[in-house]
Design a protein around this motif. Structure first.
Motif, PDB file in Angstrom:
ATOM      1  N   THR A   1      38.118 -18.512  19.928  1.00 49.32           N
ATOM      2  CA  THR A   1      36.635 -18.822  19.793  1.00 49.32           C
ATOM      3  C   THR A   1      36.111 -19.984  20.470  1.00 49.32           C
ATOM      4  OG1 THR A   1      36.475 -17.126  18.184  1.00 49.32           O
ATOM      5  CG2 THR A   1      34.428 -18.528  18.309  1.00 49.32           C
TER       6      THR A   1
ATOM      7  N   ASP B   1      36.783 -20.658  24.191  1.00 44.96           N
ATOM      8  CA  ASP B   1      35.578 -20.065  24.666  1.00 44.96           C
ATOM      9  C   ASP B   1      34.095 -20.711  24.561  1.00 44.96           C
ATOM     10  OD1 ASP B   1      36.927 -17.881  25.424  1.00 44.96           O
ATOM     11  OD2 ASP B   1      36.482 -16.629  24.016  1.00 44.96           O
ATOM     12  N   ALA B   2      34.024 -21.369  23.356  1.00 44.67           N
ATOM     13  CA  ALA B   2      32.822 -22.111  22.952  1.00 44.67           C
ATOM     14  C   ALA B   2      32.867 -23.493  23.846  1.00 44.67           C
ATOM     15  CB  ALA B   2      32.726 -22.474  21.466  1.00 44.67           C
ATOM     16  N   ASP B   3      34.254 -23.876  23.933  1.00 43.44           N
ATOM     17  CA  ASP B   3      34.059 -25.148  24.882  1.00 43.44           C
ATOM     18  C   ASP B   3      33.921 -24.960  26.260  1.00 43.44           C
ATOM     19  OD1 ASP B   3      34.840 -27.937  25.330  1.00 43.44           O
ATOM     20  OD2 ASP B   3      36.830 -27.523  25.982  1.00 43.44           O
ATOM     21  N   LYS B   4      34.269 -23.748  26.700  1.00 42.33           N
ATOM     22  CA  LYS B   4      33.984 -23.437  28.102  1.00 42.33           C
ATOM     23  C   LYS B   4      32.732 -23.399  28.513  1.00 42.33           C
ATOM     24  CE  LYS B   4      38.543 -21.219  29.236  1.00 42.33           C
ATOM     25  NZ  LYS B   4      39.055 -19.945  29.431  1.00 42.33           N
ATOM     26  N   ASN B   5      31.863 -22.546  27.576  1.00 41.48           N
ATOM     27  CA  ASN B   5      30.562 -22.306  27.474  1.00 41.48           C
ATOM     28  C   ASN B   5      29.825 -23.583  27.394  1.00 41.48           C
ATOM     29  OD1 ASN B   5      31.038 -19.597  27.994  1.00 41.48           O
ATOM     30  ND2 ASN B   5      30.624 -18.896  25.910  1.00 41.48           N
ATOM     31  N   LEU B   6      30.050 -24.231  26.566  1.00 44.05           N
ATOM     32  CA  LEU B   6      29.473 -25.752  26.359  1.00 44.05           C
ATOM     33  C   LEU B   6      29.494 -26.534  27.591  1.00 44.05           C
ATOM     34  CD1 LEU B   6      27.601 -27.373  24.312  1.00 44.05           C
ATOM     35  CD2 LEU B   6      29.863 -28.265  23.459  1.00 44.05           C
TER      36      LEU B   6
ATOM     37  N   SER C   1      30.027 -25.656  30.856  1.00 41.20           N
ATOM     38  CA  SER C   1      29.030 -24.915  31.773  1.00 41.20           C
ATOM     39  C   SER C   1      27.827 -25.348  31.660  1.00 41.20           C
ATOM     40  CB  SER C   1      29.452 -23.318  32.103  1.00 41.20           C
ATOM     41  OG  SER C   1      29.134 -22.886  31.005  1.00 41.20           O
ATOM     42  N   ARG C   2      27.215 -25.195  30.534  1.00 46.79           N
ATOM     43  CA  ARG C   2      25.788 -25.244  30.124  1.00 46.79           C
ATOM     44  C   ARG C   2      25.663 -26.888  30.062  1.00 46.79           C
ATOM     45  NH1 ARG C   2      24.479 -21.485  24.746  1.00 46.79           N
ATOM     46  NH2 ARG C   2      24.731 -19.614  25.671  1.00 46.79           N
TER      47      ARG C   2
ATOM     48  N   LYS D   1      26.774 -28.779  32.529  1.00 47.04           N
ATOM     49  CA  LYS D   1      26.774 -29.104  33.782  1.00 47.04           C
ATOM     50  C   LYS D   1      25.421 -28.467  34.387  1.00 47.04           C
ATOM     51  CE  LYS D   1      31.629 -28.952  34.694  1.00 47.04           C
ATOM     52  NZ  LYS D   1      32.961 -28.097  35.505  1.00 47.04           N
ATOM     53  N   GLN D   2      24.943 -27.393  33.882  1.00 46.43           N
ATOM     54  CA  GLN D   2      23.665 -26.830  34.227  1.00 46.43           C
ATOM     55  C   GLN D   2      22.770 -27.970  33.899  1.00 46.43           C
ATOM     56  OE1 GLN D   2      23.520 -22.859  32.365  1.00 46.43           O
ATOM     57  NE2 GLN D   2      24.656 -22.021  34.078  1.00 46.43           N
TER      58      GLN D   2
END
Length: 190
Positions: A66, A69-74, A76-77, A79-80
């Motif tokens: 978890t 996954d949170a690190d990857k999502n964070l 990408s967010r 970068k956005q």
């Protein structure tokens, strides 16, 4: 006769020692039974502890997954958000340039009104020095330099108020059209 009492004494002493040994063995047997009972409880406790450890290990693996996954999502967010922030900064800069141009157009329209005199040399737009130009930045590519405006005639004939309003509206419409072109170029570039 002397051997008889001595033999009896020895046999009596052996009997007493045997009774003490039997009592000690009985007490030792009870302690061993308690230890065996405690051993069963201890085995059950160890079994429960092993089960709890396995459950905790599985939970830790789930937490690690978890967190990844949170690190990857964070990431990408973030970068956005950085991309959007830089886009907003550039759009704000372009908006400020457009606002400056509209302000200059409005100042020129006010300067052309009959109640106010023209600039010191009869100019509709004030001519700024290069030092002042660096304060606002260079003009956008493809747009004329707002600081080098053409000279207006010394005395402009008085126009009706509605034509000045329409000039300001047309300038605002032109600025809006240029803003839309800029957005389309940035949208195509992205």
């Amino acid at each position: 006769m002397s051997t008889l009492p001595l033999g009896m004494i020895i046999e009596g002493l052996v009997a007493i020692l045997l009774l003490i040994t039997i009592g000690y063995c009985w007490m030792l047997n009870r302690r061993l039974q308690r230890l065996r009972a405690d051993e069963e409880v201890l085995r059950a406790t160890i079994s429960e502890l092993m089960t709890a450890t396995e459950i905790a290990e599985r939970a830790i693996l789930g937490l690690k997954t978890t967190a990844a996954d949170a690190d990857k999502n964070l990431g990408s967010r973030l970068k956005q958000a950085e991309t959007m922030s830089s886009a907003l900064v550039s759009q704000i800069g372009e908006g400020e340039k457009i606002f400056t141009r509209i302000t200059q157009i409005a100042e020129a329209a006010r300067a052309a009104s009959p109640g106010q005199a023209m600039g010191g040399r009869g100019e509709a737009y004030p001519v700024r020095t290069p030092g002042e130009q660096t304060q606002y930045g260079a003009p956008a590519p493809g747009y004329p330099d707002p600081y080098q405006a053409p000279m207006a005639p010394a005395a402009e004939p008085e126009r009706p108020r509605s034509s000045r309003t329409s000039d300001i509206r047309s300038a605002a419409a032109e600025a809006t059209a240029r803003l839309e072109q800029f957005r389309k170029r940035n949208g195509a570039a992205a």
